[in-house]
Design an enzyme around this catalytic site. Structure first.
Site, short mmCIF file in Angstrom:
data_model
loop_
_atom_site.label_atom_id
_atom_site.label_comp_id
_atom_site.label_asym_id
_atom_site.label_seq_id
_atom_site.Cartn_x
_atom_site.Cartn_y
_atom_site.Cartn_z
N HIS A 46 0.82 -1.21 0.00
CA HIS A 46 0.00 0.00 0.00
C HIS A 46 0.86 1.26 0.00
O HIS A 46 0.56 2.22 -0.71
CB HIS A 46 -0.90 -0.03 1.24
CG HIS A 46 -1.96 1.01 1.24
ND1 HIS A 46 -3.20 0.80 0.68
CD2 HIS A 46 -1.97 2.27 1.73
CE1 HIS A 46 -3.92 1.88 0.83
NE2 HIS A 46 -3.21 2.80 1.46
N HIS A 92 -10.96 2.15 -0.96
CA HIS A 92 -11.16 1.63 0.38
C HIS A 92 -11.91 0.31 0.26
O HIS A 92 -12.98 0.12 0.82
CB HIS A 92 -11.91 2.64 1.26
CG HIS A 92 -11.14 3.00 2.49
ND1 HIS A 92 -11.73 3.39 3.66
CD2 HIS A 92 -9.81 3.00 2.72
CE1 HIS A 92 -10.79 3.64 4.55
NE2 HIS A 92 -9.62 3.41 4.01
N ARG A 113 -9.06 14.53 2.44
CA ARG A 113 -7.88 15.09 3.10
C ARG A 113 -6.70 15.21 2.13
O ARG A 113 -5.93 16.16 2.19
CB ARG A 113 -7.49 14.24 4.32
CG ARG A 113 -8.43 14.43 5.50
CD ARG A 113 -7.89 13.82 6.77
NE ARG A 113 -7.82 12.38 6.74
CZ ARG A 113 -8.84 11.55 6.89
NH1 ARG A 113 -10.06 12.02 7.08
NH2 ARG A 113 -8.68 10.25 6.85
#
Ligand SMILES: Nc1ncnc2c1ncn2[C@@H]1O[C@H](COP(=O)(O)OP(=O)(O)O)[C@@H](O)[C@H]1O
Ligand SMILES: [Mg+2]
Lengths: 742, 230, 80, 80
Positions: A46, A92, A113
């Site tokens: 990731h 996600h 964000r």
């Protein structure tokens, strides 16, 4: 958690034996538990992109209008008037399977964000969703939770959700995809980056307090699913969109001052990745004092704080003489604010907690020696061309079936749960045009936004499918009149350790790269999600369809010139582009014959560009009343979508071409557009002059004489019937008992 | 007309409202912070939409106790005009400035689409741009817009003509089929007794520009300017 | 001292959430379920040692904020 | 028989609602309030006369539907 740090533990943390050896070499000793945690998350798939990096480098990322390409928190492009659009897409997937509401909600929070951390006010959200088969009993719960979660978060923060896409396929049964995209606007001279600078400058933590949320989420996001997924449950994070809203306002207010040197959101691997990346990019060291970290729970260890994925937190480097200004702003917005460290000249990250040094790692080797794999690839065998296919149901019945099928049915049930108008700038809401159009407040500039991918094409031929996804995004932007500028992507694939999956990845990326180059449509940001597969009880694994979701952004100098797809009365309908009747991998083949077979339609990027540039010029000249690209379901479905959106019928007048009617009407040949214009003949002349195939398909009904879709055969399909079939799927699937009414 | 817009933590439609007011008045509305305790000289106070305090507990419950609400209450008691839209309507009911309450939508889902509203009471500062029976379109975007009140209150609202708008279809028909969220009597907006406080769930402020799909919401703001022009 | 405040909709106020839960339970095969009401519970840690005072403070909080008397009733109880 | 199922977030799971309520109570002058947790309560009328069976059915309902075991815990009790 008093475990000895050794190779066995490293393996549990997701590090291979070789990777662990490298950790030992870098450290010159056995790492502490906290250090092992930092290495394992920074070197996870990731965070390190270790399987994909080599391929991602081949994507085109530059153009005169690109201000920041990949490498920053989000991509930045010039949209004129000194303004920049900042955008990115992120997945996600795994969290959304475990807890659909919170997984999807925190996905939206995370991507927001990434965008406001660069100084942009978020102005639009989109979401690309893939769910399992509607026949799978788990699908309904996941759809419900994901849609509620996206709405719950986006609606609360007050960013309109204006578009997206949804597919259903059994390959996503145990592994849905939730890809969220955010677009924001900033002044070009007020863009904030993440490279830390200024030895001695304070490192400041703002936002929510840290709890034991999602510890090891970043490594979990890279581990394939099995029955243990249940055991991993407590790693779910809960989002607080209210705090996010405050964080947006507080950060944007602070960004009006000169206090910020660098800023970065705490995303996956929270404090670890934000501090390591900020310091690493700035080539400085960083000292963190964890006793100063605002904490929600008692007795947290250094390991837990460094790896926590508590949401709604940011890390900033401030000018030392401006910390009070900053603190006052965060106090006004009732958010935690704490100086938790300083920048140093050591080149190390040093983490202290309760008087002990819990970690001391050289940042250079941590970044430079991150694993990079050139994993073996195996090509996907090319599909044989389809032989002749019969039409067992007829054109009318097939059309009704297609417009009502899960992949084609109206998505109104979904977008009606998303606030698409907040901000007061939404020019075209979901369903109204091929791309959503949002005006930039205070200007006439319009942004066109879309997400696209046809996974069944990618599965059949990843190179073509990758190119097709980019081309469709480009086409959707073009169909509104916008000039396509750049894309963000979210590459969702299975297990990269399997050569055939890595082969899909490599081919899809090369197809994307080819299309990006041909269309001048660079990649400015993106995300990779691998290990999207489920282990069945018998030990076999099921991979998702390879899904390189593309988020496209285009610009209109004047948002008022954007066209939608709704047909209006008294217009000629003209088809731009070649029709060859390609039924391989078509929706028709799947819905009528139950087959996913044959190669996907070929993508001719030269024709694609020529057609698109022509269409955009016609729209700019004000000649086009409505425009729609031809995609899933082919020509007749596209026509039906225009008719339904405009509540206007059309009489189709198509000479026999020698092609089988079902191939003509439902083939999915690429690079095609439908244009509704006053003067079809003039348009066709202009097309021919440009060397482009164009043909008149018919004329929309006169005002007040709404007859429906009249086929050349004389058969009529009423709009009411089409609309009923189109509207039915989602409400019946999701709310079978109907809404509870008073 | 001098208008002020109150911003609570979590308010998110204050800019939409400012744009709509600016379009009607040509001047900028004043942004007021929830912790302010005194209001400047104003003709209109607006509580805009959003999720004040995250809509946690009950929508509007915490904002209703904000310091500024004491000043807003005095302003209303002195005959000032107050407009609450969506979350603003919820805050006004929680603060007791309007009767009733707004519960979770009957269908239990957030609703975001255009609705039609029938004007029930003409001639107020808020509705002088319409005639009773007129129908206009407005986007709605809420999870908790299900208006409830006890029987006596509903009867009083009806009897005294204090219902401002009802959810209808384009032709003005009002029945269960045109009720999006379960509201009693399809009520979408109500007035205070003195007709100077209005709360409504839909968002006329998001439909004041042809580019955004129409100007159906404009009469509300133009009417206010006519009524309150100082 | 820990106090729990339970807030329920008043009798007579329609409870779509309760109704939907009841419906879903039936669908899942819980045929014995009749009326269902959904409500809210708030557990508060109070810096207070006297049960009676804790209770009366909790009731004050419920009246001021935790419950809306137009539509809801509440009950407060001391937990520990 | 009436049964009540109380559903709360698990220990350690962020409770944005509880946090906001606690904050609001402080602002209102209830300074004695410490930690606040918000939860849901579901009251069910069951066509069942045996307490033990009622309870175990309610627990089954909580597991199946009423509580989200990923982030929530529940407790069932017989009311009457
Ligand atoms: N998940 C979603 N959220 C919001 N809007 C969506 C979503 N999925 C689809 N839409 C909208 O539905 C419309 C149709 O989607 P799609 O069939 O994918 O369009 P196209 O094939 O033209 O790209 C578009 O306006 C799209 O933005
Ligand atoms: Mg699409």
């Amino acid at each position: 958690m008093i475990r000895q740090v050794d190779q066995a533990l490293a393996r549990e943390f997701g590090l291979t034996p070789d990777e662990y050896q490298n950790v030992l070499a870098i450290m010159g000793r056995a790492p502490s538990l906290t250090e092992l945690g930092i290495f394992s998350v920074m070197w996870s798939e990731h965070c390190s992109y270790k399987s994909s990096r080599a391929f991602l480098r081949t994507l085109p990322t530059t153009a005169p209008w690109v201000i920041h390409g990949p490498g920053e928190n989000a991509g930045v492009v010039d949209i004129g008037e000194g303004l920049a659009a900042i955008f990115k897409m992120e997945s996600h997937n795994h969290p959304s399977f475990i807890e659909p509401y919170q997984g999807a909600a925190t996905g939206v929070g995370g991507i927001l964000r990434d965008v406001f951390t660069m100084g942009a006010r978020p102005i639009a959200n989109l979401n690309a969703l893939r769910f399992g088969s509607p026949d799978n009993p788990a699908t309904r719960r996941i759809v419900d939770g994901v849609v509620r979660g996206i709405g719950g978060y986006g609606n609360c923060v007050g960013v309109p959700t204006v578009g997206g896409e949804v597919n259903f396929h059994p390959a996503y049964d145990g592994n849905p995809l939730v890809n969220a995209m955010t677009v924001g606007i900033a002044r070009q001279d007020r863009i904030f980056l993440s490279a830390a600078a200024g030895i001695g400058n304070p490192v400041v933590y703002v936002g929510s307090r840290t709890g034991r949320d999602g510890i090891h989420g970043a490594t979990m996001a890279s581990a394939e699913f099995d029955e243990d997924a249940q055991a991993k449950r407590p790693t779910v994070q809960v989002g607080d969109p209210f705090v996010e809203k405050l964080l947006i306002e507080a950060c944007l207010e602070l960004m009006q001052t000169d206090a910020i040197v660098a800023i970065q959101d705490m995303g996956a691997a929270g404090l670890t990745s934000s501090s390591v990346e900020m310091a690493g990019k700035g080539a400085v060291g960083i000292d963190l004092d964890l006793d100063a970290v605002p904490q929600r729970e008692r007795g947290m260890t250094a390991y837990e704080m460094m790896l926590s994925e508590s949401q709604e937190r940011m890390l900033m480097v401030l000018r030392p003489d401006r910390t009070e200004v900053a603190q006052a702003i965060f106090e006004k917005w009732e958010l935690d604010f704490a100086i938790i460290g300083t920048l140093t000249d050591t080149g190390h990250i040093v983490v202290r907690h309760k008087g002990r040094v819990e970690a001391d790692i050289p940042l250079g080797p941590l970044a430079e020696q991150a694993p990079l794999y050139h994993r073996p690839t195996a090509p996907t065998p090319l599909r044989e061309p389809l032989g002749p296919v019969s039409d067992p149901v007829g054109i009318e019945a097939a059309l009704v079936r297609l417009v009502g099928s899960p992949d084609c049915a109206s998505r109104a049930w979904i977008w009606d749960q998303y606030d698409s108008t907040v901000g007061g700038q939404t020019v075209r809401r979901p369903g109204a045009a091929d791309a959503a159009i949002v005006r930039v407040e205070g200007t006439r500039i319009g942004l066109a936004l879309t997400t696209d991918c046809t996974p069944r094409y990618v599965a059949a031929d990843a190179r073509t499918g990758g190119a097709q996804a980019v081309a469709e995004a480009w086409r959707n932007l073009t169909a509104t009149g916008a000039r396509p500028l750049a894309i963000t992507d979210n590459l969702n694939f299975g297990n990269p350790e399997k050569p055939e999956v890595m082969g899909q990845f490599a081919d899809a990326v090369s197809g994307m790269a080819e299309a990006c180059l041909a269309l001048d449509f660079p990649v400015v940001s993106g995300n990779v999600s691998l290990y999207n597969e489920t282990r069945a009880p018998d030990g076999s694994t099921v991979s998702i369809l390879p899904t390189p979701a593309i988020g496209g952004l285009g610009v209109l100098e004047d948002a008022a010139t954007a066209v939608g797809l709704a047909l209006a009365p008294d217009l000629d309908l003209v088809l731009i582009g070649e029709t060859a009747g390609h039924l391989g991998q078509s929706l028709w083949l799947r819905e009528v014959h139950g087959l996913e077979d044959g190669p996907p339609p070929p993508v001719d990027l030269v024709a694609e560009r020529r057609h698109g540039d022509f269409v955009r010029a016609r729209i700019a000249a004000g000649e086009v009343a409505a425009c729609h690209d031809v995609s899933d379901g082919g020509l007749l479905v596209a026509i039906a979508e225009m008719a339904m959106a405009g509540d206007t019928g059309i009489a189709l007048d198509v000479p026999q071409s020698g092609m089988a009617p079902h191939a003509y009407w439902f083939g999915e040949d690429q690079g095609r557009y439908l244009l509704a214009v006053r003067d079809g003949d003039a348009l066709i002349r202009a097309a021919h002059a440009a060397g482009i195939t164009a043909r008149k398909l018919g004329q929309s009904a006169r005002s007040g004489r709404n007859t429906g879709l009249i086929l050349s055969s004389g058969a009529t399909i009423s709009l009411a019937r089409l609309l009923a079939a189109h509207a039915r799927f989602f409400p019946e699937f999701m709310d079978p008992a109907g809404p509870v009414k008073r | 007309m001098r208008a002020g817009i109150v911003v609570f933590p979590g308010t998110n439609r204050e800019r939409d409202m400012a744009i709509a007011l600016q379009g009607a008045t040509g001047t900028q509305a004043v942004m007021l912070w929830h912790r302010d305790t005194v209001l400047p000289a104003l003709d209109l106070v607006v509580l805009p939409g959003g999720f004040s305090h995250g809509d946690y507990l009950r929508c509007g419950a915490m904002a209703a106790h904000s310091p500024i609400m004491t000043a807003v209450r005095s302003f209303a008691e002195a005959g000032g005009h107050v407009l609450g839209v969506c979350n603003g309507f919820q805050i006004l009911t929680e603060a007791g400035l309007l009767p009733g309450a707004l519960l979770r939508n009957a269908g239990l889902r957030f609703l975001s689409h255009d609705c039609h509203l029938r004007v029930e009471r003409e001639g107020t500062a808020f509705t002088r741009g319409w005639s009773a029976g007129d129908v206009f379109r407005a986007p709605l975007a809420h999870g908790d817009g299900n208006y409830v009140a006890d029987r006596e209150t509903l009867e009083r609202l009806d009897g005294d003509g204090l219902v401002a708008f009802r959810y209808s279809d384009a032709a003005g028909r009002v029945d269960a089929g045109t009720n999006p969220n379960g509201s009693a009597g399809n009520i979408a907006g109500v007035f205070s007794r003195n007709l100077r406080v209005l709360g409504l769930m839909p968002h006329p402020e998001d439909l004041v520009d042809p580019l955004m799909g129409g100007i159906d919401g404009k009469p509300l703001f133009d009417g206010l300017v006519q009524a309150l022009a100082a | 001292m820990r106090v729990k405040v339970t807030v329920m909709l008043k009798e007579g106020v329609l409870d779509p959430q309760g109704k939907a839960i009841g419906h879903a339970l039936h669908t899942l095969g819980f045929g014995e379920v009749g009326d269902v009401r959904a409500g809210r519970v708030i557990e508060l840690e109070l810096d207070e040692t006297d049960q009676g005072r804790a209770l009366s403070r909790a009731e004050a909080m419920a009246q001021r904020l935790l419950a809306n008397s137009v539509i809801e009733t509440f009950a407060a109880e001391v937990l520990a």
